[in-house]
Scaffold this active site. Structure first.
Site, PDB file in Angstrom:
ATOM      1  N   HIS A 212     -19.029 -39.856  27.812  1.00 36.76           N
ATOM      2  CA  HIS A 212     -19.384 -40.129  26.416  1.00 36.76           C
ATOM      3  C   HIS A 212     -18.728 -41.419  25.939  1.00 36.76           C
ATOM      4  CE1 HIS A 212     -19.786 -39.052  22.010  1.00 36.76           C
ATOM      5  NE2 HIS A 212     -20.990 -38.821  22.478  1.00 36.76           N
ATOM      6  N   HIS A 216     -20.715 -45.256  25.137  1.00 36.50           N
ATOM      7  CA  HIS A 216     -20.589 -46.018  23.898  1.00 36.50           C
ATOM      8  C   HIS A 216     -20.038 -47.416  24.137  1.00 36.50           C
ATOM      9  CE1 HIS A 216     -21.900 -43.308  20.731  1.00 36.50           C
ATOM     10  NE2 HIS A 216     -21.369 -42.321  21.416  1.00 36.50           N
ATOM     11  N   HIS A 241     -28.265 -37.522  24.445  1.00 37.00           N
ATOM     12  CA  HIS A 241     -27.670 -36.399  23.724  1.00 37.00           C
ATOM     13  C   HIS A 241     -28.542 -35.142  23.820  1.00 37.00           C
ATOM     14  CE1 HIS A 241     -25.204 -39.636  21.850  1.00 37.00           C
ATOM     15  NE2 HIS A 241     -24.302 -38.683  21.808  1.00 37.00           N
ATOM     16  N   GLU A 353     -28.409 -42.563  14.103  1.00 42.44           N
ATOM     17  CA  GLU A 353     -27.063 -42.942  14.519  1.00 42.44           C
ATOM     18  C   GLU A 353     -26.496 -44.010  13.591  1.00 42.44           C
ATOM     19  OE1 GLU A 353     -24.687 -44.219  18.561  1.00 42.44           O
ATOM     20  OE2 GLU A 353     -26.399 -45.395  17.906  1.00 42.44           O
ATOM     21  N   HIS A 368     -25.533 -39.424  11.203  1.00 41.20           N
ATOM     22  CA  HIS A 368     -24.872 -38.919  12.403  1.00 41.20           C
ATOM     23  C   HIS A 368     -23.371 -39.189  12.382  1.00 41.20           C
ATOM     24  CE1 HIS A 368     -23.167 -39.878  16.422  1.00 41.20           C
ATOM     25  NE2 HIS A 368     -23.674 -38.699  16.726  1.00 41.20           N
ATOM     26  N   HIS A 372     -20.046 -36.467  11.855  1.00 42.06           N
ATOM     27  CA  HIS A 372     -18.855 -36.298  12.691  1.00 42.06           C
ATOM     28  C   HIS A 372     -17.587 -36.420  11.850  1.00 42.06           C
ATOM     29  CE1 HIS A 372     -20.004 -36.177  16.998  1.00 42.06           C
ATOM     30  NE2 HIS A 372     -21.136 -36.717  16.573  1.00 42.06           N
ATOM     31  N   HIS A 408     -24.992 -31.607  17.022  1.00 45.37           N
ATOM     32  CA  HIS A 408     -26.024 -32.319  17.760  1.00 45.37           C
ATOM     33  C   HIS A 408     -27.278 -31.471  17.977  1.00 45.37           C
ATOM     34  CE1 HIS A 408     -24.885 -36.430  18.740  1.00 45.37           C
ATOM     35  NE2 HIS A 408     -23.655 -36.013  18.517  1.00 45.37           N
TER      36      HIS A 408
END
Length: 716
Positions: A212, A216, A241, A353, A368, A372, A408
């Site tokens: 992950h 990114h 995802h 995102e 998104h 988080h 998610h």
């Protein structure tokens, strides 16, 4: 006499001991950056460079640092030196984007090295390492470098905080060649009284969390646009995802748990608790837990320069759904952009995102990322207790938390809503006339036909690079992870026409739901995990393919970025090696299964390569790092499959299709397979100390599976 060099590899020393001053020895060869005196931070300037080098440098390698016009760090310096850092916080994301621009803007390699050395002791270490890694990945003069594994640089994000006191004791007392690995307990975050702990081995797996983080790096959502704007970036964000969710639900079913519930009502308490047991070696603060039945609250954190309400998120959600149902979004100029079959999911991925590619961030918000963040701060939403955010708010740690998957599941559901608005695939679109698959099977050595085998594996990773102000030399942590026995696919293809080129697509799904009832296709299609995708040629033939060649996974050694198998200097493979660290860890390719054998459906399809082929722009190879292409794309190239990601399961079925059997066309086949889990643990070999790698980039390397478990036909 000490050696002197100024080249790209010098940058790798900046990953060593990230909070130790840059003038202290780095790597196994005790390299010293010879910095100009004005590069020292104020605390050390009175000591003078000569005194520091004489006392601390010894006779190691000397790396001269060129004096340059120093960059303006006013924006990156807004992240405090010893604070946590997260890309989900807009302030931190802006600071990281600016630092990446500074690094990318350096005109020469020498200037880049100089700027990096100057920044290292002034900026937040997490921010610095992230921006440095993105720049190394994307600069033409450094993209051949191998970035060290983040679990070596910041091990506190991946393992029990209790390991570090033991590590310092071991390294201070025991000579380098006699040190023993420090075992990370399997059950250090909870006991089985917590039902969610049954799958902690999945959520807390080092390889999954490293994937992950590395993804990114390859796909940052802030920074120079030429770095962020990669081919089909929004779609690949959605698909990667979505596959994580399918894989996670597969794992839940193997452990007698229901599929994860979407987090759709943000005003109800969150049932799941999570106590991460992680310490930060940078901030010297523990990562805060989340207690069961915690409620989300509006965020107003002056210290993080952020304020938003749950209502804001609800408005963004409703606007996105409204756009999906109207078939178009409004861009920032008020122009209508249609959500087409091909590009609609790409636009949505970037909007949800909220990367810099979002067509209208003011209208559709930051759903998104701030989702988080609001979960990660549910314990201290207004900062009154001066608490840091929890693991859910950091891309490096977020997959450890059970609520990551609930969040998610909701994010995936938005994208699936768009997919329901698209035309269904007709049998003509799915079929490959003249080409048939007559049989497909899985062969695992020592197992009956169509049986996959999983077990536990122990591996050692050297985390001494992240132990600041401790004795040098390797210190190993031993962790236990899921592993599967290598296997082969054997596929019989019949071609009644001329020789054709086709794309073989292989997926796996649970055969029955949590009640033991066969699936309706509409539900099962979202649980198919992609295992492999590759091109075949010729007429009638038998295709055999080893599991180690999966198009979604990277080999064990690449996941942990060990230098043991690094391609030779000057090799064409070296340039791609760092990018190829992006991908799902090979050891987690197959779900755990059960002791009795978990029933699954293997799906194999062959499509016409003429319809799949993508013509790469001139000047690109189109073949760079095809290892984990399904999740990570190709380096500097277009995504090499023209079909929508996840095809043919990316849309609801045509009318009259209720089961997977009814969905099939002659170029498809399904096969019953079983995954049998054996509750045994394979321990790693103990190589002689003198054989351990001593590269400057990796002091200790990684000891993986024993020889009898090595993959046949693997990649570099």
């Amino acid at each position: 006499m000490s050696s002197t060099r100024t080249n790209a590899e010098s940058l790798l020393h900046l990953y060593d001991r990230p909070t130790e001053p840059v003038f202290m020895p780095k790597g196994v060869n005790n390299a010293i950056f010879e910095v100009p005196e004005d590069y020292l931070v104020d605390r050390y300037k009175p000591l003078g460079t000569n005194d520091l080098f004489n006392r601390l440098g010894g006779s190691g390698e000397r790396i001269p640092v060129k004096r340059i016009t120093l960059p303006d760090l006013s924006i990156p310096l807004q992240v405090e030196r010893r604070a946590h850092f997260t890309l989900f916080l807009p302030l931190h994301r802006r600071c990281a984007g600016r630092l990446i621009e500074i690094f990318m803007g350096m005109r020469s390699l020498e200037d880049f090295i100089s700027a990096s050395v100057y920044c290292r002791d002034r900026l937040n270490p997490y921010l610095f390492i992230y921006a440095l890694s993105v720049a190394i990945l994307h600069r033409p003069d450094t993209k051949h470098l191998q970035i060290p594994s983040l679990c070596e640089v910041f091990p506190e994000k991946f393992m029990d905080g209790g390991v570090f006191s033991k590590a310092r004791e071991e390294s201070n007392i025991v000579p380098e060649g006699q040190r023993q690995p420090i075992e990370i307990p399997r059950d250090y975050t909870a006991s089985d009284l917590d039902i969610e702990h049954r799958i902690a081995y999945f959520r807390e797996d080092l390889g999954i969390n490293l994937h992950h983080w590395h993804w990114h790096l390859v796909y940052p959502f802030d920074g120079p646009e030429n770095i962020v704007r990669k081919d089909r970036r929004g779609e690949i964000n959605f698909y990667m995802h979505q596959q994580i969710m399918a894989r996670y639900n597969f794992e839940r079913l193997c452990n007698n748990l229901a599929r994860t519930k979407r987090l759709v009502n943000w005003r109800e308490p969150i049932e799941e608790a999570y106590f991460p047991k992680l310490d930060s070696l940078v901030s010297s603060r523990v990562w805060p837990p989340r207690f069961a039945n915690t409620k989300l609250s509006d965020i107003n954190r002056e210290m993080d320069q952020i304020r938003f309400d749950i209502q804001d998120m609800e408005r963004w959600r409703d606007r996105i759904y409204a756009a999906i149902h109207s078939g178009a979004v409004l861009d920032s100029n008020g122009q209508t952009v249609e959500l087409t079959e091909r590009e609609g999911i790409d636009h949505l991925g970037n909007i949800i995102e909220s990367s810099i590619l979002s067509l209208n961030k003011n209208l559709y918000g930051d759903l998104h990322n701030l989702g988080h963040f609001i979960i990660g701060l549910c314990h201290d939403p207004d900062g009154r207790n001066l608490e840091n955010y929890g693991v859910m708010a950091d891309p490096t740690t977020t997959m450890r938390d059970p609520v990551f998957y609930r969040w998610h599941a909701f994010i995936d559901d938005i994208c699936q809503e768009h997919k329901t608005t698209l035309p269904r695939y007709t049998t003509e679109q799915l079929d490959f006339p003249g080409v048939r698959i007559t049989s497909a099977e899985i062969i695992t050595q020592g197992q009956p036909k169509n049986r996959l085998s999983t077990f536990w594996q122990q591996s050692d990773v050297d985390f001494s690079r992240g132990l600041d102000f401790a004795p040098r030399g390797p210190v190993y942590a031993r962790f236990t992870h899921l592993q599967h026995a290598p296997f082969n696919y054997k596929i019989q293809i019949s071609n009644t026409g001329k020789n054709k080129t086709g794309t073989v697509r292989i997926f796996l799904a649970p055969k029955v739901d949590e009640r033991g009832v066969p699936w309706l296709y509409r539900d099962q299609r979202n649980l198919f995990i992609e295992l492999d995708k590759f091109v075949v040629n010729r007429g009638n033939n038998t295709v055999e393919r080893n599991s180690s060649l999966s198009s979604v996974a990277v080999p064990f050694e690449r996941t942990f970025r060990s230098l043991v198998n690094r391609p030779a200097e000057g090799s064409p493979d070296l340039e791609e090696f760092n990018y190829c660290g992006c991908g799902w860890p090979d050891h987690m390719l197959i779900p755990r299964g059960t002791e009795a054998g978990f029933p699954c459906t293997l799906f194999v399809m062959i499509t016409n390569f003429t319809d799949d082929k993508v013509t790469q722009p001139s000047g690109t190879t189109g073949t760079a790092c095809a290892d984990a292409v399904s999740y990570c794309g190709l380096k500097d190239s277009l995504f090499p499959d023209k079909r929508p990601m996840g095809f043919p399961f990316d849309r609801p079925p045509r009318t009259g299709v209720d089961t997977i059997q009814q969905f099939l066309t002659p170029n498809m086949i399904i096969q019953d397979v079983a995954i049998q889990h054996t509750n045994r643990t394979v321990t790693p070999p103990a190589p002689p100390a003198q054989n351990r790698p001593t590269s400057s980039g990796n002091p200790g390397g990684l000891q993986s599976r024993p020889p009898q478990q090595s993959r046949p036909g693997g990649r570099n």
